[in-house]
Design a protein around this motif. Structure first.
Motif, PDB file in Angstrom:
ATOM      1  N   GLY A  69       1.016  -1.300   0.204  1.00  0.00           N
ATOM      2  CA  GLY A  69      -0.006   0.042   0.471  1.00  0.00           C
ATOM      3  C   GLY A  69       1.006   1.185  -0.182  1.00  0.00           C
ATOM      4  O   GLY A  69       1.498   1.020  -0.243  1.00  0.00           O
ATOM      5  N   GLY A  70       0.176   1.886  -0.388  1.00  0.00           N
ATOM      6  CA  GLY A  70       0.961   3.456  -0.309  1.00  0.00           C
ATOM      7  C   GLY A  70       0.199   4.811  -0.781  1.00  0.00           C
ATOM      8  O   GLY A  70      -0.545   4.999  -1.199  1.00  0.00           O
ATOM      9  N   ASP A  89       5.543   6.966  -7.324  1.00  0.00           N
ATOM     10  CA  ASP A  89       5.084   6.297  -6.055  1.00  0.00           C
ATOM     11  C   ASP A  89       5.354   5.985  -4.763  1.00  0.00           C
ATOM     12  O   ASP A  89       6.946   6.206  -5.217  1.00  0.00           O
ATOM     13  CB  ASP A  89       3.236   5.159  -6.522  1.00  0.00           C
ATOM     14  N   PHE A  90       5.390   5.717  -3.768  1.00  0.00           N
ATOM     15  CA  PHE A  90       6.040   4.932  -2.699  1.00  0.00           C
ATOM     16  C   PHE A  90       5.302   3.934  -1.785  1.00  0.00           C
ATOM     17  O   PHE A  90       4.278   4.429  -1.467  1.00  0.00           O
ATOM     18  CB  PHE A  90       6.978   5.728  -1.416  1.00  0.00           C
ATOM     19  N   GLY A 110       9.778   2.195  -4.602  1.00  0.00           N
ATOM     20  CA  GLY A 110       9.629   3.596  -4.706  1.00  0.00           C
ATOM     21  C   GLY A 110       9.858   3.667  -6.225  1.00  0.00           C
ATOM     22  O   GLY A 110      10.380   2.811  -6.899  1.00  0.00           O
ATOM     23  N   THR A 111       8.942   4.070  -7.387  1.00  0.00           N
ATOM     24  CA  THR A 111       9.153   4.198  -8.819  1.00  0.00           C
ATOM     25  C   THR A 111       8.782   5.678  -8.942  1.00  0.00           C
ATOM     26  O   THR A 111       8.246   6.245  -8.240  1.00  0.00           O
ATOM     27  CB  THR A 111       7.830   3.444  -9.594  1.00  0.00           C
ATOM     28  N   LEU A 112       9.789   6.105 -10.352  1.00  0.00           N
ATOM     29  CA  LEU A 112       9.514   7.349 -10.899  1.00  0.00           C
ATOM     30  C   LEU A 112       9.301   6.954 -12.672  1.00  0.00           C
ATOM     31  O   LEU A 112      10.081   6.648 -12.959  1.00  0.00           O
ATOM     32  CB  LEU A 112      10.580   8.124 -10.734  1.00  0.00           C
ATOM     33  N   TYR A 174       5.621  -4.133 -13.162  1.00  0.00           N
ATOM     34  CA  TYR A 174       6.347  -5.049 -12.685  1.00  0.00           C
ATOM     35  C   TYR A 174       7.896  -4.360 -12.478  1.00  0.00           C
ATOM     36  O   TYR A 174       7.729  -3.278 -13.211  1.00  0.00           O
ATOM     37  CB  TYR A 174       6.483  -6.032 -14.448  1.00  0.00           C
ATOM     38  N   VAL A 175       7.745  -4.901 -11.331  1.00  0.00           N
ATOM     39  CA  VAL A 175       9.454  -3.873 -10.696  1.00  0.00           C
ATOM     40  C   VAL A 175      10.421  -5.005 -11.113  1.00  0.00           C
ATOM     41  O   VAL A 175      10.551  -5.950 -10.218  1.00  0.00           O
ATOM     42  CB  VAL A 175       9.182  -3.519  -9.185  1.00  0.00           C
ATOM     43  N   ASP A 176      12.158  -4.300 -11.286  1.00  0.00           N
ATOM     44  CA  ASP A 176      13.068  -6.022 -11.243  1.00  0.00           C
ATOM     45  C   ASP A 176      13.675  -4.424 -10.794  1.00  0.00           C
ATOM     46  O   ASP A 176      14.838  -3.491 -11.482  1.00  0.00           O
ATOM     47  CB  ASP A 176      13.066  -5.967 -12.754  1.00  0.00           C
TER      48      ASP A 176
END
Length: 204
Positions: A69-70, A89-90, A110-112, A174-176
Motif C-alpha cells: 500500500g502507498g 509513488d512510494f 518506489g518508482t519514478l 512489474y518491478v526489477d
C-alpha cells in the motif's frame, strides 16, 4: 352568393377545430434537450492512494510476497485523445519469505515513471515505465543487514473518472531491482516483483 360563401367557410372552420384541438391535446409532449456536459479532461496534477498485492522472487527460490500500500502523485497533459504524463509513488510492503535460516524481505520500494495513454472521455487506458528503487533486508540467526536496490519498472492500467475530480484505477506493475550483495551472510540477490494494485486519485 355572399351568404353561401360565408356559411361554407364557417362550416369548414368548425369541422377543422376539433381536429386541431385533438392534435394539441393528444400530441407527443415536447422533449427538453439534456443539459450540456463538458467533456472529461485528464490534464492536471493529481495525488492518490493505492493498495494491492506483491508477488516476488529472490535467491534460493525465495518468493517474498505480501500486501502493499502507498501513495502516488503525478501530472497528466492531454492532447486530443492522447495523454502523456509522469508519476512517482512510494510503497510499504509486507513481502517476505524464508529459506532454511534465511529470511528475506522487501519492506519498501518506489518508482519514478513516465505514462502514455489513450482517453475515451472519462476512461483512460495507459502504459507506464521508468526508474525503480527499493529496500531489501536479510535476517540470519538474529543478525540482519539491509541494502538499497535500484532498477526499473513497467506496467499498464485503466483509470475511470466518476466525477470531474475523482477517479479510480486498476494497475499491473512489474518491478526489477538489480542484484546487491549482503556481505554479512554471503547472500547476493536481486528482487523481481509483480504487483497488482487498485488506486483512488484526486485531480486538481
Amino acid at each position: 352568393m355572399k351568404k353561401t360563401t360565408l356559411s361554407a367557410g364557417l362550416i369548414a372552420a368548425l369541422l377543422a377545430t376539433p381536429t386541431g384541438a385533438a392534435d394539441l391535446r393528444y400530441g407527443a409532449p415536447y422533449q427538453q434537450p439534456p443539459p450540456y456536459a463538458a467533456p472529461q479532461t485528464w490534464t492536471g496534477a493529481y495525488v492518490g492512494v493505492n493498495v494491492g498485492y506483491q508477488f516476488g522472487s529472490a535467491a534460493f527460490n525465495m518468493n517474498p510476497s505480501g500486501f502493499v500500500g502507498g501513495l502516488q502523485a503525478g501530472y497528466n497533459y492531454q492532447i486530443n485523445q492522447f495523454v502523456i504524463g509522469a508519476e512517482t509513488d512510494f510503497q510499504f510492503s509486507g513481502a517476505e519469505d524464508t529459506f532454511a535460516a534465511y529470511k528475506f524481505s522487501n519492506p519498501w520500494f518506489g518508482t519514478l515513471r513516465g505514462r502514455i495513454g489513450w482517453a475515451m472521455n472519462n476512461v483512460l487506458i495507459y502504459g507506464t515505465g521508468g526508474f525503480a528503487y527499493g529496500g531489501g533486508e536479510v535476517e540470519w540467526f538474529g543478525w540482519s543487514q539491509t541494502k538499497t536496490h535500484t532498477g526499473w519498472a513497467a506496467g499498464a492500467g485503466i483509470e475511470v473518472a466518476f466525477t470531474p475530480n475523482w477517479s479510480a484505477r486498476a494497475e499491473y506493475l512489474y518491478v526489477d531491482l538489480t542484484k546487491e550483495t549482503y556481505t554479512m551472510v554471503g547472500l547476493t540477490t536481486d528482487i523481481e516483483s509483480s504487483i497488482v494494485r487498485f488506486g483512488l486519485n484526486y485531480r486538481f
